[in-house]
Design a protein around this motif. Structure first.
Motif, mmCIF file in Angstrom:
data_model
loop_
_atom_site.group_PDB
_atom_site.id
_atom_site.type_symbol
_atom_site.label_atom_id
_atom_site.label_comp_id
_atom_site.label_asym_id
_atom_site.label_seq_id
_atom_site.Cartn_x
_atom_site.Cartn_y
_atom_site.Cartn_z
ATOM 1 N N ARG A 56 -8.088 4.098 0.340
ATOM 2 C CA ARG A 56 -8.480 3.141 1.380
ATOM 3 C C ARG A 56 -8.301 3.762 2.766
ATOM 4 N N HIS A 57 -9.189 3.385 3.647
ATOM 5 C CA HIS A 57 -9.053 3.777 5.046
ATOM 6 C C HIS A 57 -8.364 2.620 5.764
ATOM 7 N N PHE B 77 -16.849 1.521 2.840
ATOM 8 C CA PHE B 77 -16.647 0.229 3.487
ATOM 9 C C PHE B 77 -17.517 0.058 4.729
ATOM 10 N N TYR C 24 0.839 -1.198 0.000
ATOM 11 C CA TYR C 24 0.000 0.000 0.000
ATOM 12 C C TYR C 24 0.871 1.244 0.000
ATOM 13 N N ILE D 74 -3.448 4.388 1.340
ATOM 14 C CA ILE D 74 -4.060 4.429 2.669
ATOM 15 C C ILE D 74 -3.966 5.859 3.193
ATOM 16 N N ASP E 8 -9.064 -6.514 3.933
ATOM 17 C CA ASP E 8 -7.883 -7.129 3.300
ATOM 18 C C ASP E 8 -7.172 -8.054 4.286
ATOM 19 N N ASP F 44 -10.691 -0.089 6.733
ATOM 20 C CA ASP F 44 -11.117 -0.865 5.578
ATOM 21 C C ASP F 44 -10.090 -1.954 5.272
ATOM 22 N N VAL F 45 -8.822 -1.553 5.270
ATOM 23 C CA VAL F 45 -7.753 -2.500 4.964
ATOM 24 C C VAL F 45 -7.679 -3.584 6.041
ATOM 25 N N HIS G 11 -3.249 1.288 -4.463
ATOM 26 C CA HIS G 11 -4.046 1.512 -3.251
ATOM 27 C C HIS G 11 -3.339 2.490 -2.318
ATOM 28 N N GLN H 51 -10.959 10.899 -1.700
ATOM 29 C CA GLN H 51 -12.102 10.199 -2.312
ATOM 30 C C GLN H 51 -12.886 11.134 -3.206
ATOM 31 N N TYR I 280 -8.852 11.301 3.948
ATOM 32 C CA TYR I 280 -9.533 10.171 3.313
ATOM 33 C C TYR I 280 -10.690 10.678 2.452
#
Lengths: 289, 154, 664
Positions: free
Chosen positions: A123-124, A166, A3, A78, A132, A127-128, A76, A89, A85
């Motif tokens: 990505r937050h 997410f 990331y 972060i 993930d 979320d990861v 991606h 976005q 964030y």
């Protein structure tokens, strides 16, 4: 998966503890982060209403740099700060959907010798971690489960609004899920998304402090031991004015407020020093004891 | 005239594409009526030929349309599982897959043949598809199949 | 056109449709253009072609100019093809010598650039002129209509339609998924605006259905297969096993009383889970048919095989049969009426209203059951702890008029919220607050009912409730549910503490609406309700002939509208049945024997098994009665032996050529 990491300015100033704890936790969990070289301001919430073109252009620069650094395919990024964030976005969505704007911005980027192709995914960290990395794996990594700790998760506004990706826009649960995975009790309360006052704590202190008072009072009423957040400004507002607020409203509302990554770090057995615990004004007694 | 030359010509000024559109009576044709009743706007590029089912689409309809001068062909059928006649849309899909290969060998750009599933209630979707396709074909320029055909017929 | 036996003489008519077409398209210019196209003998433009004079004009010209092909360039053929075919017949011409050009829906209404629109209209008219030259004389096939009717869904719409059809002497099959008919209306206590007792007006209808000699009622059953076409549908209905022999059971409750579960243990569907039932149960005392059901998912016998079967022993009519299997009934009907109803919006989808989190947040349907004397609280509106609420907030438009959930208005929630406000006040004397966006009371006696409520000291606050929380900021709010709302009349945010919140949920398409749609080959609108053939002029017809729709399956509506629509659907079905026959569009496929190579590739293509192989002749044969005219086999025949009436290859090829090739 690798990331790219966009710290944003707060994580280098008032929210330094967020960066310290985030990097420590991700290192222990084995999630690879590479900082975007030469990143700049995300424009925060204010710039977009002053000069849209410039605000989007400076944010796009970050996205373009990330694409350059991240190689081909999806890249991606972060962005741990809620404001960053959302700002990143929003920029991506504008560029994706508004043809005219996109063309103008791309031209501006050309001027800086940059290209933006739209390959980035913002990505937050929550979320990861959840989607993930996985909560099952996180559970296995917990060394000191946080039993008997009542955690109040405070999401603030920008993590799920206006763009919910997410988590649920009206009833987010991701931080609660993480707290439960660490062994703590997630306290359900009705003010997860209510405003922390943002910059009003300094511009119109009466209003800003009242908003924080309402949040802290309810957190106490729900018998929370600790509040966690994912936003440097929320954390700052909720923590720094507790003395003033207590005096002003003649009500003891003191409660530790920390970043969710700090709480994670404690459960993962990372030394406090590496998590920036010493930077907190209200010492998190229930966790450290 | 070689294949490569087919489309490598300058786009004439004020040129607008003409698209042959084969629409299933039950879904896309009805959607085109709905777009009308809803007064949605889209470019006047399509020329609709109504058939009872996209399964009626003979591949020759498509090749013929190009040969007669269409710049593109749009086919509209019912969504998978929704065919008014059980599965004619699947038969159409099979033919379109093959047609795409054939047209590619003829040197035609892929964008010139499009199959879309548009239900009777999707007037808005129809307008969007026609707008999108018109824009794409406008960028490609006129289809030169007709000229090639005439060239060889001479 | 040397291969034509006769001389082709075409008349072209360009309709103005008032300003609808003429406002965008140069109708006189097009008519002049068309007059120069090959075979065109006469070309005219006229204000309204569909009017009587317009139709007469075609007839006169046919006689005067010996026309044998007609092109009408006006609106969609789906709207007026029949009108103009009739005009040809009146003029003494075969109706299939008509070709329509859609220059309204497909041109004037969707295009703004007049040059482009004119160019397109010209192309389309030229294509039709080319096509019509090849059109052939055809005759419609008449097939008899089976007078029996299938009605799917036994709510108030299905019940009304069934009784109307049965009273008219038609045999009706009424299929209901649940163990009883009655639908949502059976859940209600009172109906707006008259405050009639719902049961008092519904249950006599339910028993009439049961008693009617012309109605076969299959409850606990579902349609599993449909084939055939208008007038001649073949339907399979699967009757789920209820493990109770319907003919023997008298609904005496002996089996329920003797079940080894002494108390109800499983959520009672009829009371929306607010009370418990046993595995053997009757949905409610007026259930129709009044026959017990055994739920095999909760019954000990089915779960372990170790039950002493006390229910079976208790039944002195030996009605219980644990070995019942699903039974498939095959029926033939000529028409179908779909009245499958709606689903109430799931309030859990809006977490900020706290349904499922705060025990005293209820849905309107739950409150309907509470105010009902036979409901879970025997008619008392009470909080979860059994006490009476002192204040109640009713939130309108929950899951309605909302970009995030459903955009449409539920059409009933204003009125039923008013009704509930009245009933709650009557039952409890509580302060009642109605939170509304707009008050929508367009119905006979509805506005008057609203006025009555205004005089009953019910509070009305205009604003969409933002959230329901237990977050108290003052001592008045302690222990209450706090409703936060922007009162748009006063222009401020208000916090109103109440004991009970009622969420007036909206109406949605049922989960199985898509399955039913596919079974009966009809369409749904984008939101998922059944799509009518025309929103104004054919509101109960569908695009599948012989299949009609009524009630909330077509869109949100209240009881009077559902009953009216059911009557309309029944009338449409009766008109079809009483005409005795239907005329089928002559668009069937046929095989030219001399071209068929007997490769059999068409056999598997046909979804209706309409193509057979003649082993002696080594050729395929199409059964015209089974062919539905999709044309898929035509397109797939490698030797071009299969052709389709109305959509002949040369007709379509000439249409394509006509579109792109200037012929003047």
């Amino acid at each position: 998966m690798k990331y790219l990491y966009y710290p944003g300015c707060s994580l280098r100033s008032t929210g330094r503890a967020y960066e310290e704890s985030l990097l420590a936790v991700f290192r222990v969990l084995g999630i690879d982060l590479a900082e975007i070289d030469d990143w700049n301001c995300c424009g925060a919430t204010n710039y977009m209403s002053i000069n849209e073109h410039r605000a989007i252009a400076i944010t796009t620069r970050n996205l373009a740099l990330a694409e350059q650094q991240g190689g081909s395919g999806e890249v991606h990024i972060i962005a741990p700060c809620n404001a960053c964030y959302m700002g990143l976005q929003k920029t991506k969505i504008y560029l994706d959907t508004e043809q005219g704007l996109r063309e103008k911005i791309l031209k501006t980027m050309e001027g800086a010798g940059l290209r933006y192709e739209g390959r980035v995914v913002i990505r937050h960290p929550l979320d990861v971690l959840i989607n993930d990395f996985g909560l099952d794996k996180l559970k296995m990594a917990v060394k000191k489960p946080l039993h008997d700790l009542r955690v109040i998760s405070y999401y603030g506004c920008q993590m799920v609004r206006p763009i919910a990706t997410f988590d649920h826009e009206a009833d987010p649960v991701s931080m609660d899920q993480v707290a439960m995975t660490l062994g703590a009790t997630a306290v359900d309360w009705g003010m997860k998304l209510r405003c922390c006052g943002g910059s009003m704590t300094s511009t119109v202190p009466d209003v800003g402090q009242r908003l924080n008072y309402l949040l802290l009072k309810e957190a106490k009423a729900k018998k929370g031991d600790i509040m966690i957040t994912a936003c440097p400004l929320c954390q700052f507002n909720l923590e720094c004015f507790q003395g003033k607020i207590s005096k002003k409203f003649r009500d003891d509302i003191s409660i530790p407020v920390m970043f969710f990554t700090q709480l994670m770090g404690m459960a993962l057995g990372i030394p406090e020093k590496e998590l920036g615990i010493h930077r907190l004004f209200v010492k998190p007694r229930p966790v450290t004891v | 005239m070689s294949d490569n030359q087919i489309n490598k010509q300058a786009i004439p000024a004020n040129w607008k594409p003409r698209i042959a559109a084969f629409f299933c009576n039950w879904c896309t044709y009805t959607a085109s009526d709905l777009a009308g009743v809803s007064r949605l706007k889209y470019p006047a590029t399509i020329r609709v030929i109504r058939i009872m089912c996209s399964g009626r689409l003979d591949p020759q309809f498509v090749t013929d349309a190009f040969a007669e001068g269409a710049d593109a062909v749009l086919i509209g059928g019912c969504h998978p599982g929704d065919c008014h006649y059980a599965n004619g849309n699947y038969k159409c899909l099979r033919r379109v897959h093959l047609l795409k290969k054939v047209l590619k060998q003829m040197g035609l750009e892929e964008e010139r043949l499009r199959l879309e599933w548009i239900s009777a209630s999707e007037g808005k979707r129809l307008a969007e598809v026609v707008s999108e396709m018109s824009e794409a074909i406008l960028k490609l320029g006129p289809c030169k199949v007709k000229q090639v055909v005439e060239h060889y017929e001479k | 056109m040397s291969h034509h036996k006769e001389e082709i003489r075409i008349g072209v008519y360009i309709c103005h449709c008032g300003h609808n077409i003429a406002g965008t398209v140069d109708v006189t210019g097009i008519a002049e253009y068309a007059s120069r196209l090959p075979n065109v003998v006469i070309s005219k433009d006229y204000k309204y072609m569909c009017s009587d004079p317009g139709q007469v004009l075609i007839g006169q010209d046919i006689a005067e100019h010996k026309l044998n092909r007609i092109v009408v360039s006006s609106c969609s053929p789906l709207l007026h093809e029949k009108t103009f075919r009739d005009a040809l017949v009146k003029g003494g011409l075969n109706p299939f010598f008509l070709q329509m050009v859609n220059i309204r829906e497909n041109v004037s209404w969707v295009h703004t650039d007049t040059d482009d629109a004119n160019l397109k209209a010209r192309d389309l008219v030229r294509a039709a002129v080319h096509r019509v030259a090849y059109q052939k004389e055809l005759t419609k096939k008449k097939v008899p209509v089976n007078p029996d009717v299938l009605i799917v869904g036994g709510g108030i719409a299905g019940i009304s339609a069934a009784l109307t059809m049965a009273d008219a002497g038609k045999k009706v099959f009424l299929v209901e998924k649940e163990p009883t008919i009655g639908g949502h209306m059976a859940l209600f206590d009172k109906t707006f605006p008259t405050l009639d007792c719902a049961a008092c007006i519904l249950t006599p209808k339910m028993s009439s259905v049961k008693k009617h000699p012309n109605i076969t009622l299959w409850s606990y059953s579902e349609v599993s297969e449909v084939s055939g076409f208008v007038g001649n549908y073949k339907v399979k209905v699967t009757r789920k096993p209820r493990y109770v022999i319907e003919e023997l059971c008298v609904g005496c409750y002996a089996c329920v009383d003797e079940c080894i579960f002494k108390e109800g243990k499983f959520p009672d569907e009829f009371n929306l889970g607010m009370s418990k039932r046993k595995p053997v149960y009757l949905p409610f005392p007026q259930a129709t048919p009044l026959v017990a059901v055994i739920d095999d998912k909760t019954c000990i016998h089915f779960k372990t095989g170790k039950c002493q079967q006390s229910c079976a022993k208790a039944c002195d009519r030996n009605a219980i049969d644990f070995n019942q299997q699903p039974e498939v009934k095959e029926i033939e009907v000529g028409t179908v009426i779909l009245t499958t109803g709606f689903k109430a919006f799931d309030a859990r989808r809006l977490p900020y209203y706290g349904y499922g989190k705060f025990p005293n947040v209820f849905t309107s349907l739950e409150v309907e059951r509470m105010v009902n004397a036979s409901g879970p609280t025997e008619g008392h509106v009470v909080l979860k702890d059994g006490s009476k609420p002192k204040s109640v907030g009713i939130v309108h438009c929950v899951g309605s008029r909302d970009e995030k959930t459903n955009k449409w208005c539920s059409r009933v929630c204003c009125m039923y919220s008013l009704k509930l406000a009245h009933l709650i006040k009557e039952h409890t004397g509580a302060e009642v607050y109605n939170f509304y966006i707009d008050m929508r009371t367009p119905g006979k006696g509805y506005e008057e009912f609203y006025d009555k409520l205004l005089r009953e000291d019910v509070h009305f606050i205009r604003g969409r409730v933002a959230e329901v929380s237990d977050w108290a900021t003052t001592s008045d709010e302690e222990g209450k549910l706090i409703m936060r709302v922007e009162d748009t009349m006063v222009g401020m945010v208000r916090r109103i503490p109440v004991d009970m919140v009622v969420l007036s949920v909206g109406l949605e398409p049922r989960d199985d609406a898509q399955d039913i749609r596919k079974l009966f080959n009809i369409s749904c609108s984008t939101e998922g309700f059944f799509l009518e053939k025309h929103p104004k002029l054919a509101p109960v017809d569908t695009f599948t002939d012989g299949v009609f729709i009524a009630g909330a399956a077509q869109g949100p509506r209240d009881i009077p509208d559902s009953v009216a629509q059911a009557g309309a659907a029944a009338a449409q079905a009766l008109a079809l049945i009483d005409s005795g026959h239907v005329e089928l569009e002559p668009n069937t496929a046929y095989i030219t024997d001399t071209l068929c190579s007997g490769c059999k590739s068409c056999l598997n293509i046909c979804p209706y098994k309409a193509i057979a192989f003649d082993d002696e002749k080594r050729k395929s044969v199409i059964n015209e009665a089974l062919c539905k005219g999709c044309g898929t086999c035509v397109a797939s025949c490698p030797s071009g032996a299969i052709r389709q009436n109305l959509f002949e290859d040369e007709e379509i090829f000439s249409e394509i050529r006509g579109l792109f090739v200037e012929s003047i």
